[in-house]
Design a protein around this motif. Structure first.
Motif, short mmCIF file in Angstrom:
data_model
loop_
_atom_site.label_atom_id
_atom_site.label_comp_id
_atom_site.label_asym_id
_atom_site.label_seq_id
_atom_site.Cartn_x
_atom_site.Cartn_y
_atom_site.Cartn_z
N SER A 85 59.76 -31.28 -57.55
CA SER A 85 61.12 -31.22 -57.00
C SER A 85 61.40 -29.87 -56.38
N LEU A 86 60.50 -29.41 -55.55
CA LEU A 86 60.61 -28.08 -54.98
C LEU A 86 61.81 -27.96 -54.04
N LYS A 87 62.41 -26.78 -54.07
CA LYS A 87 63.58 -26.46 -53.27
C LYS A 87 63.26 -25.31 -52.33
N PRO A 88 64.00 -25.18 -51.23
CA PRO A 88 63.75 -24.05 -50.32
C PRO A 88 63.84 -22.70 -51.03
N GLU A 89 64.70 -22.57 -52.02
CA GLU A 89 64.83 -21.31 -52.74
C GLU A 89 63.64 -20.98 -53.62
N ASP A 90 62.69 -21.92 -53.75
CA ASP A 90 61.45 -21.64 -54.46
C ASP A 90 60.44 -20.91 -53.58
N THR A 91 60.74 -20.77 -52.30
CA THR A 91 59.83 -20.10 -51.38
C THR A 91 59.62 -18.65 -51.79
N ALA A 92 58.37 -18.26 -51.97
CA ALA A 92 58.04 -16.91 -52.42
C ALA A 92 56.52 -16.78 -52.51
N VAL A 93 56.07 -15.56 -52.72
CA VAL A 93 54.69 -15.33 -53.11
C VAL A 93 54.64 -15.42 -54.63
N TYR A 94 53.75 -16.24 -55.14
CA TYR A 94 53.62 -16.45 -56.57
C TYR A 94 52.40 -15.70 -57.11
N TYR A 95 52.62 -14.96 -58.18
CA TYR A 95 51.59 -14.16 -58.80
C TYR A 95 51.37 -14.60 -60.24
N CYS A 96 50.14 -14.54 -60.70
CA CYS A 96 49.89 -14.68 -62.13
C CYS A 96 49.51 -13.32 -62.69
#
Length: 131
Positions: A85-96
């Motif tokens: 259920s991804l949203k536009p506000e989830d847009t980002a660079v994701y790091y672990c």
């Protein structure tokens, strides 16, 4: 030293799903607590989700609770972040990120918010949610 490699990012439409992977080739991850963090342009880094070294304890940011699921497969030295259920506000660079920790998960839960205290970081993978 421990190397972390993220994968699985990409472009997805709102409402879609992605699964991110965090791997440590050639290393054993079962002594490390793992966190997922993200950073969008012009914004502070924020914690998304964290998991204990054993995998039996997890934490989620309120913004992703019910939509994202963190899990790990220590036999494969891989941690996953299933994003639905991804949203536009989830847009980002994701790091672990990883920190060696074998004690009670409650003692390090505060680190999940900002990432301060994590010793090892991957290079990140881009997630873009757009129509």
């Amino acid at each position: 030293q421990l190397q972390l490699v993220e994968s699985g990012g990409g472009l997805v439409q709102p409402g879609g799903s992605l699964r991110l992977s965090c791997a440590a080739p050639g290393f054993t991850m079962d002594h490390y607590a793992i966190g997922w963090f993200r950073q969008a342009p012009g914004k502070e880094r924020e914690g998304v989700s964290c998991i204990s070294s054993s995998g039996d304890s997890t934490n989620y940011a309120d913004s992703v609770k019910g939509r994202f699921t963190i899990s790990r497969d220590n036999a494969k030295n891989t941690v996953y972040l299933q994003m639905n259920s991804l949203k536009p506000e989830d847009t980002a660079v994701y790091y672990c990120a990883a920190v060696m920790h074998l004690g009670a998960f409650t003692t390090i839960q505060a680190m999940c918010v900002t990432g301060f205290g994590y010793d090892y970081w991957g290079q990140g993978t881009q997630v873009t949610v757009s129509s």
